[in-house]
Structures are given as structure tokens and as C-alpha cells.
Design a protein around this motif. Structure first.
Motif, PDB file in Angstrom:
ATOM      1  N   THR A 180       0.844  -1.193   0.000  1.00 51.03           N
ATOM      2  CA  THR A 180       0.000   0.000   0.000  1.00 51.03           C
ATOM      3  C   THR A 180       0.875   1.236   0.000  1.00 51.03           C
ATOM      4  OG1 THR A 180      -1.785  -1.123   1.177  1.00 51.03           O
ATOM      5  CG2 THR A 180      -1.784   1.284   1.225  1.00 51.03           C
ATOM      6  N   LEU A 198      -3.079   3.608  -2.379  1.00 54.30           N
ATOM      7  CA  LEU A 198      -3.184   2.697  -3.523  1.00 54.30           C
ATOM      8  C   LEU A 198      -2.532   1.376  -3.131  1.00 54.30           C
ATOM      9  CD1 LEU A 198      -3.677   2.057  -6.584  1.00 54.30           C
ATOM     10  CD2 LEU A 198      -1.361   2.924  -6.983  1.00 54.30           C
ATOM     11  N   LYS A 233     -12.776  -0.384  -2.509  1.00 52.65           N
ATOM     12  CA  LYS A 233     -11.330  -0.188  -2.435  1.00 52.65           C
ATOM     13  C   LYS A 233     -10.811  -0.382  -1.020  1.00 52.65           C
ATOM     14  CE  LYS A 233      -7.566   3.025  -3.341  1.00 52.65           C
ATOM     15  NZ  LYS A 233      -7.135   4.310  -3.932  1.00 52.65           N
ATOM     16  N   ASN A 234     -11.624  -0.032  -0.007  1.00 51.28           N
ATOM     17  CA  ASN A 234     -11.178  -0.197   1.371  1.00 51.28           C
ATOM     18  C   ASN A 234     -10.930  -1.666   1.720  1.00 51.28           C
ATOM     19  OD1 ASN A 234     -13.226   2.401   1.540  1.00 51.28           O
ATOM     20  ND2 ASN A 234     -11.397   2.634   2.798  1.00 51.28           N
ATOM     21  N   SER A 237      -7.301  -1.905   0.464  1.00 53.51           N
ATOM     22  CA  SER A 237      -6.314  -1.103   1.185  1.00 53.51           C
ATOM     23  C   SER A 237      -6.135  -1.555   2.627  1.00 53.51           C
ATOM     24  CB  SER A 237      -6.702   0.381   1.138  1.00 53.51           C
ATOM     25  OG  SER A 237      -7.938   0.603   1.802  1.00 53.51           O
ATOM     26  N   TYR A 272     -16.846   6.523  -9.905  1.00 50.70           N
ATOM     27  CA  TYR A 272     -15.673   6.523  -9.024  1.00 50.70           C
ATOM     28  C   TYR A 272     -14.499   7.213  -9.697  1.00 50.70           C
ATOM     29  CZ  TYR A 272     -17.601   3.697  -5.302  1.00 50.70           C
ATOM     30  OH  TYR A 272     -18.344   3.277  -4.228  1.00 50.70           O
ATOM     31  N   GLN A 276     -10.503   6.695  -5.896  1.00 52.74           N
ATOM     32  CA  GLN A 276     -11.463   5.885  -5.162  1.00 52.74           C
ATOM     33  C   GLN A 276     -11.585   4.464  -5.714  1.00 52.74           C
ATOM     34  OE1 GLN A 276     -14.761   8.391  -6.095  1.00 52.74           O
ATOM     35  NE2 GLN A 276     -14.698   9.484  -4.141  1.00 52.74           N
ATOM     36  N   SER A 277     -11.073   4.246  -6.909  1.00 53.01           N
ATOM     37  CA  SER A 277     -11.304   2.985  -7.608  1.00 53.01           C
ATOM     38  C   SER A 277     -10.323   1.910  -7.160  1.00 53.01           C
ATOM     39  CB  SER A 277     -11.178   3.198  -9.117  1.00 53.01           C
ATOM     40  OG  SER A 277     -11.439   2.013  -9.822  1.00 53.01           O
ATOM     41  N   VAL A 278     -10.782   0.666  -7.188  1.00 50.37           N
ATOM     42  CA  VAL A 278      -9.957  -0.468  -6.782  1.00 50.37           C
ATOM     43  C   VAL A 278      -8.645  -0.517  -7.561  1.00 50.37           C
ATOM     44  CG1 VAL A 278      -9.824  -2.986  -6.870  1.00 50.37           C
ATOM     45  CG2 VAL A 278     -11.853  -1.885  -5.949  1.00 50.37           C
ATOM     46  N   ASP A 279      -8.694  -0.266  -8.861  1.00 48.26           N
ATOM     47  CA  ASP A 279      -7.505  -0.406  -9.699  1.00 48.26           C
ATOM     48  C   ASP A 279      -6.887   0.918 -10.096  1.00 48.26           C
ATOM     49  OD1 ASP A 279      -9.462   0.464 -11.392  1.00 48.26           O
ATOM     50  OD2 ASP A 279      -9.229  -1.123 -12.886  1.00 48.26           O
ATOM     51  N   GLN A 295     -16.938  -2.017  -9.142  1.00 49.02           N
ATOM     52  CA  GLN A 295     -15.802  -2.117  -8.230  1.00 49.02           C
ATOM     53  C   GLN A 295     -15.615  -3.560  -7.744  1.00 49.02           C
ATOM     54  OE1 GLN A 295     -13.575   0.507  -7.346  1.00 49.02           O
ATOM     55  NE2 GLN A 295     -14.609   1.302  -9.161  1.00 49.02           N
ATOM     56  N   LEU A 299     -12.452  -5.993  -8.216  1.00 50.06           N
ATOM     57  CA  LEU A 299     -11.871  -6.688  -7.068  1.00 50.06           C
ATOM     58  C   LEU A 299     -11.676  -8.168  -7.365  1.00 50.06           C
ATOM     59  CD1 LEU A 299     -11.081  -6.660  -3.992  1.00 50.06           C
ATOM     60  CD2 LEU A 299     -13.473  -7.239  -3.547  1.00 50.06           C
TER      61      LEU A 299
END
Length: 581
Positions: A180, A198, A233-234, A237, A272, A276-279, A295, A299
């Protein structure tokens, strides 16, 4: 993320505003308050103006007052103390299109008006992954606002590089490992707040199996993207993605005999940003699928071991099951068509049915008959075939209680798992007490209600014929509490529910571990007495004990409600994962 104001040092504190999301009629806003001084900040006061037509709606993590177009936010009791370098955030939903002006933090201007002293830079823009190998990760980022002389790159919380460029390559990393990154800008006015994190996984190796042949099932709430500011995304992360086996997406509704969408905006329309986005890739206005569903799809591409299941019902939306079960085959067909809609093909691996409760009373009462649960599960298995079919079920093992009211053994024949909600046994709906742990593992002298504990629920379900391997043990990532309590041990009287961030009598674990640390344990769970408040909740230590019990009983694993209650580094989900190994 749109940075609007470079934070300025002000009596040891700084403040910066960002728009975390935007839509036609409004936006999501977030203030980041940072202690930029060398001593502890004890309390903060933030104020700003909005132009006419732009207003604040719901606000969280602060106390809001308004006078005309001027807004003032003061800290909550739990986030007013900031150590040097520590930050806290205040989020809100806004309507209109305006930006804040005349911002002041602890009496000084947020735009650099602090006795002529320059302000610290703002947070860098979205981090974007570049080339990823077995042992290296490249990232880049958008510039921070304000006077920037260099950037600090942090990996897993530690500074690994200082650069004047807006890119960095981390090398010497381990294969198939998540890292991260955050970046902070530095300038003459000090160090600004960190960027949004990220998380990127290096290539190579094999994806680790989180818990062997057991399952670790976590609920993700659709509405959490609003006040809770918790997004898919959380999950990444926090490090939780590598420890989950299943995500139950909660909730779809049950109306007029059919499965229906709960909140279409959050589900598949919310746009997003890259941050904020996963990727790290932003949504575009014309892409066919956005929101949580997109999202989750991203994932699953990053963590292909995760299964995503759409959960329907829940406490508020269980009232429609009785009507739907007048024609279980049509009910199951409507749900199959919605879960497998081509618009979100590849997102869901099955369905979870959260009926609270068959042939018993929850928010509403149902009298559809003891065999209704079995008939429902049979119809859904016939319709969903080899896709996952699961259900969240009661843990009321009292004589003549909710377990006795339905044929859970019959329904289990058609289920992959039955998730036993072994929490919420006791709470401040009994306003005067007695205080009691809401998720006791076993009975204890003085427990307010016989049969209200995990062990008796599991034993009754097994005795009725439910295979142990199809049962999961439920964990709450929150506490329940009372106020007006003078007795530290359980069994004390109270005057009502303790104050909570979103609802009286309930609070997230991540908050309680800071504001009301555990002072004792009883029946395999923790309790805490702080001031005149009394709370019960699970900790990593009590979770470990419950996972040991689950393995001893031969259960299929664990389920928890819900992801946003955990700490930012996933303490509780880590305890579940480690405990099930």
C-alpha cells in the motif's frame, strides 16, 4: 478527487477540502484536518462559507452548526485529540455545485492567511499503478496544490523515497504480495496530508488460500458508500481482500413477490474517481457499468479466489418474504434473473437469503408455516443450480424460539451454508438493562435469557440435523451499549442506549477500541465500562477464541457483519483468518 484549497498551518493545525465524488445535483465532500505542529492538538474548530444554492446535507465525524451560508464544524469527543502528524476527516453530502470559501481552522485562514506564513501543500492527486513485476511496482500521481518542493513516498506506512518527480519505482519486493502506497507533498509551509492510498499486488507465486477449506464470509453494505465512506477499495487497502473467501453484498429488497434492487445509484451508477477505484482507473460517463458492482468486478479480477454473493432481505426488508413464498418458484426465478442480469455479468456467484425470520417475528411477523424455509431453499437450489445458495439464520435457541419455528435442517439440504447470526442477543432496546454481552459464546450465571448464546444455538441446529460443515459462526464488528451505568461487571442497570455515531446503542469496533477499551471478558466476549457507558464487543483476542470453538465444533467457517466496522488495517478479519487456519 478535486483539491480546492491548499491547507495552511494554523496554531498547529491545517485543513484541506476535496470533492470525493460528484453527480448532477450534488457532491460528496471531505475535510482533512491535520496536526502540522509539534505538540498535541486538543480540539479543533473548522468554518467556511458556501455560495447561495450550495448546502451541506448529512455530515459525519463532526458536530455541525449553520448560520445562513456559513458552516462551523467542531470535533466529536473521539477525534478532537490529534498527535503531531495525525489527521482526521469530516465527510458530508452536499447539494449544489459551489466550492467553499473563507475557510478557517482554529481561527486562522485555510488559504494561507496565517501571519504571512506559507501554507503546507495539499494532498497529491490519485496514485496510478504502472508496470508491476514479481519484485517491483511503479506508481505515479497528479500534482499537489500549493508550493511543493518534493514528495515523500510511503510504502506500508514507512517513507521509502523522497523525489522531486511525480513517479516512483519500488524494487526489491516479494512476489505475490500486496503493498500500500501513499504520497505526501512537502514545501516551505510544511508537509501536507497524504494522498488516498493505492494497494498493488506484485506478480508471481500462488494466491494464498485465506483459511484452507473453511470460509470467511464478510458483509459489504450498499449504503456504506455514503455516510460511512466505505468503498470496495477499502477492502483492498485494509489488506482484507486476501483474507476473505466470500463477500455478501447487502441488501437487495423483496417486494411484491420478487427480488428487486435496493439502491440503483450505489449499486451500478455511482461514478468513481481514480483515487477511489480499486484499480486506480476512473469511471467514464459512458461506461455501461459503474458503482459498487463494477468495483466488485474489478476486485474479483485482482483477487479471483473471492466469491461475491448478493444478499436479499435483512432486518428492514424481510417483510416481503411471506408474500413471495406464496409462489416460491416465481420468487426464485425473479431473483435468478436479477442476480444474473447481463448488465453485471460476472459480478455475482450466487444468492444469500436473509429472512428475519421465517414463521416468526422480526421487524414484522410472519406465519407462513414451519416448512416455508425448506420450501424456499429447495426452490432456489432448483433455480440457481450450481451457483451458491446461502442463508443468514437466527441464533435464538430458547425453548419454542425462532430456531424451533422453522425447518432449518430441511432447508440446509439445499444450502451451501447457513450463516448463524450469533450476535445481537442483548442490547439497549432493553433500555434499563441489565447490561449483557450482545454476542456471548456460552451461557453464564445471570444471563438475562436462557438459550441466547452461540453454543446453544449451534448445538440446537446440529441436533435438528443441520450438518456442522454447513454452519458458519457469526461475528459482529461492532458493539452494543447502554448509558447511565455505574456497575462495571455485566448485569448492571442503565438509563438508556449509549450514544453512537450513526445510531444510539451501537458503535463500530474501530471506534470503541479507541474511545472505550475493553475492561473485562465474559462468556467469550469483551465488555468495557467507561464513564457512565457500558459496551460489549468482540476483540481480536475474543475472535480467536470463537474461531477455536468453530474448529472444535467442525463448523464450515465464520461470517461477520460488516466490513466497515473493522479498523483500517483489518484487525478483526485478520483474527478470523488466522483463527481458522
Amino acid at each position: 478527487m478535486v483539491a480546492l484549497a491548499a491547507p495552511a498551518q494554523a496554531a498547529g493545525a491545517s485543513a484541506a477540502f476535496t470533492k470525493t465524488s460528484e453527480w448532477d445535483s450534488g457532491f460528496g465532500g471531505q475535510w482533512t484536518i491535520t496536526n502540522t505542529g509539534t505538540s498535541t492538538v486538543n480540539g479543533w474548530n473548522l468554518s467556511w462559507d458556501f455560495p447561495s444554492g450550495t448546502t451541506v446535507g448529512a455530515l459525519w465525524n463532526g458536530v455541525l452548526t449553520r448560520s445562513g451560508n456559513s458552516y462551523t464544524v467542531t470535533n466529536e469527543s473521539w477525534n478532537g485529540t490529534l498527535a503531531p502528524g495525525q489527521s482526521t476527516t469530516v465527510g458530508f453530502s452536499g447539494s449544489g455545485t459551489g466550492n467553499p470559501t473563507n475557510c478557517r481552522i482554529n481561527g486562522a485562514s485555510c488559504d494561507g492567511g496565517n501571519g504571512g506564513q506559507p501554507g503546507a501543500p495539499g494532498a497529491p492527486g490519485a496514485l496510478v499503478p504502472g508496470t508491476v513485476t514479481n519484485n517491483s511496482i511503479a506508481i505515479s500521481w497528479a500534482p499537489a496544490s500549493g508550493d511543493v518542493t518534493e514528495y515523500e513516498v510511503l510504502r506500508n506506512g514507512s517513507v521509502v523515497a523522497t523525489t522531486t518527480a511525480r513517479n516512483h519505482v519500488s524494487s526489491g519486493l516479494s512476489a505475490n504480495t500486496s503493498y500500500t502506497f501513499t504520497v505526501r507533498a512537502k514545501g516551505p509551509g510544511g508537509t501536507g496530508p497524504a494522498s488516498e492510498p493505492l494497494t498493488v499486488r506484485t506478480t508471481g507465486g500462488q494466491q494464498p488460500d485465506p483459511v484452507g477449506d473453511l470460509v470467511n464470509v464478510g458483509y459489504f453494505t450498499e449504503w456504506g458508500v455514503y455516510g460511512r465512506n466505505y468503498h470496495v477499495k477499502n477492502i483492498v487497502s485494509s489488506g482484507s481482500a486476501s483474507k476473505l473467501t466470500h463477500i455478501n453484498y447487502a441488501f437487495g429488497n423483496v417486494q411484491n413477490g420478487r427480488c428487486t434492487i435496493g439502491d440503483s445509484y450505489a449499486a451500478y451508477d455511482k461514478a468513481y474517481t481514480a483515487a477511489q477505484s480499486v484499480d486506480g482507473v476512473a469511471d467514464t460517463w459512458d461506461q455501461p457499468l459503474r458503482g459498487n458492482f463494477n468495483q466488485l468486478k474489478k476486485l474479483k479480477e485482482m483477487h479471483p479466489h473471492i466469491k461475491v454473493v448478493w444478499s436479499f432481505g435483512g432486518w428492514t426488508w424481510s417483510g416481503g418474504f411471506g408474500q413471495a413464498m406464496q409462489n416460491p418458484q416465481a420468487f426464485a426465478k425473479s431473483c435468478y434473473d436479477l442476480v444474473n442480469d447481463p448488465r453485471w455479468e460476472g459480478v455475482f456467484d450466487g444468492i444469500d437469503l436473509d429472512w428475519e425470520y421465517p414463521n416468526a417475528c422480526g421487524l414484522t411477523c410472519d406465519n407462513s408455516g414451519r416448512d416455508s424455509f425448506r420450501r424456499m431453499m429447495q426452490a432456489f437450489r432448483a433455480e440457481f443450480g450450481d451457483q451458491l445458495v446461502t442463508a443468514a439464520i437466527t441464533a435464538d435457541a430458547s425453548s419454542g424460539g425462532k430456531i424451533d419455528a422453522a425447518d432449518y435442517a430441511g432447508g440446509s439440504r439445499y444450502a451451501d451454508y447457513l450463516h448463524v447470526m450469533t450476535y445481537d442477543f442483548f442490547g439497549a432496546w432493553a433500555a434499563q438493562g441489565p447490561t449483557a454481552p450482545h454476542s456471548p459464546l456460552n451461557a453464564y450465571p445471570g444471563i438475562p435469557q436462557a438459550g441466547f448464546n452461540t453454543h446453544e444455538a449451534i448445538q440446537k441446529l446440529k441436533a435438528q440435523g443441520v450438518p456442522a460443515k454447513k454452519l458458519t459462526l457469526g461475528i459482529g464488528f461492532y458493539g452494543r451499549g447502554w448509558t447511565g451505568v455505574t456497575q462495571s461487571a455485566p448485569g448492571g442497570s442503565a438509563t438508556g442506549p449509549a450514544p453512537g455515531t450513526y445510531e444510539q446503542g451501537i458503535e463500530d469496533y474501530k471506534v470503541l477500541k479507541q474511545t472505550c477499551p475493553a475492561t473485562g471478558t465474559i462468556a467469550g466476549t469483551a465488555y468495557a465500562h467507561c464513564g457512565n457507558n457500558w459496551w460489549s464487543y468482540d476483540t481480536p483476542q475474543t475472535v480467536a477464541g470463537k474461531m477455536n470453538y468453530a474448529k472444535q465444533q467442525g463448523l464450515g467457517g465464520a461470517m461477520f457483519w460488516e466490513l466497515s466496522g473493522d479498523t483500517s488495517n483489518g484487525e478483526l478479519i485478520t483474527a478470523i483468518s488466522n483463527g481458522l487456519r
